[in-house]
Write an enzyme that holds these catalytic residues in place. Structure first.
Site, PDB file in Angstrom:
ATOM      1  N   LYS A   1       0.835  -1.210   0.000  1.00 29.36           N
ATOM      2  CA  LYS A   1       0.000   0.000   0.000  1.00 29.36           C
ATOM      3  C   LYS A   1       0.872   1.263   0.000  1.00 29.36           C
ATOM      4  CE  LYS A   1      -3.789  -2.360   2.376  1.00 29.36           C
ATOM      5  NZ  LYS A   1      -4.830  -2.258   3.432  1.00 29.36           N
TER       6      LYS A   1
ATOM      7  N   TYR B   1     -12.332  -2.960  -3.454  1.00 32.33           N
ATOM      8  CA  TYR B   1     -12.816  -3.006  -2.073  1.00 32.33           C
ATOM      9  C   TYR B   1     -14.352  -3.036  -1.974  1.00 32.33           C
ATOM     10  CZ  TYR B   1      -8.192  -2.321   0.062  1.00 32.33           C
ATOM     11  OH  TYR B   1      -6.899  -2.487   0.514  1.00 32.33           O
TER      12      TYR B   1
ATOM     13  N   ASN C   1      -1.753  -0.397   6.866  1.00 27.91           N
ATOM     14  CA  ASN C   1      -1.223  -1.680   7.357  1.00 27.91           C
ATOM     15  C   ASN C   1      -0.287  -2.347   6.346  1.00 27.91           C
ATOM     16  OD1 ASN C   1      -3.220  -2.381   5.572  1.00 27.91           O
ATOM     17  ND2 ASN C   1      -4.250  -3.828   6.931  1.00 27.91           N
TER      18      ASN C   1
ATOM     19  N   HIS D   1      -1.806  -5.560   1.336  1.00 29.06           N
ATOM     20  CA  HIS D   1      -3.085  -6.255   1.157  1.00 29.06           C
ATOM     21  C   HIS D   1      -2.793  -7.603   0.515  1.00 29.06           C
ATOM     22  CE1 HIS D   1      -7.183  -7.207  -0.178  1.00 29.06           C
ATOM     23  NE2 HIS D   1      -6.601  -7.618  -1.277  1.00 29.06           N
TER      24      HIS D   1
ATOM     25  N   GLU E   1      -9.175 -10.330  -7.907  1.00 33.35           N
ATOM     26  CA  GLU E   1      -8.249  -9.207  -7.700  1.00 33.35           C
ATOM     27  C   GLU E   1      -7.119  -9.201  -8.739  1.00 33.35           C
ATOM     28  OE1 GLU E   1      -7.262  -9.544  -3.525  1.00 33.35           O
ATOM     29  OE2 GLU E   1      -9.299  -9.011  -2.933  1.00 33.35           O
TER      30      GLU E   1
END
Ligand code: CMP
Length: 143
Positions: free
Chosen positions: A9, A49, A112, A115, A126
């Protein structure tokens, strides 16, 4: 052979963690079949998402993932989907075990670091969102 979609990310890219994260999956023995640094559009982020659309943090999530480049990857290997999730650690870095990527490098749940797909269906979906078939490399290791 199983494949998964992993994405470093914007926080991970900006903290220069691409090499560290890639190295962990290489050393584990998985095979990198596709990778690119890219800026995610709002539309792609909302598609990726979609399952979180009703969550209160959805807007924040989309804003963050589109705020700077991500490093999108497809990795291949035996049980790579679940093993990558184990290597990533709990979604909330505050709860992620030391030794995991989020446990070692993350602080906030929104930032975080990485992903990873959570199932074979998610991985297929994805990978299709972020990569064209021609961007994925099929090869036999010769070493
Ligand atoms: P990821 O694995 O990319 O999937 C959905 C993401 O939503 C998750 O990682 C977190 O980064 C993010 N997320 C989960 N809970 C929250 C929250 N309470 N606030 C902001 N982001 C969240």
């Amino acid at each position: 052979m199983e494949r998964t979609y992993l994405m470093i990310k914007p926080d991970g890219v900006q903290r220069n963690l691409i090499g560290e994260v890639v190295s962990r999956f290489e050393k584990k023995g998985f095979t990198l079949v596709g990778a690119k640094l890219m800026t995610v559009t709002k539309e792609t982020a909302e598609t990726h998402y979609a399952e979180h659309k009703e969550r209160p943090f959805f807007g924040e999530l989309v804003d963050f993932i589109t705020s700077g480049p991500v490093f999108a990857m497809v990795w291949e290997g035996e049980n790579v989907i679940s093993t990558a999730r184990t290597m990533m650690g709990a979604t909330n870095p505050a709860e992620a075990a030391p030794g995991t990527i989020r446990g070692d490098y993350g602080v906030q749940v929104a930032m975080n670091v990485i992903h990873g797909s959570d199932s074979t269906e998610s991985a297929k979906r994805e990978i299709g969102i972020f990569f064209e078939d021609a961007e994925l490399n099929n090869y036999e290791k010769v070493v």
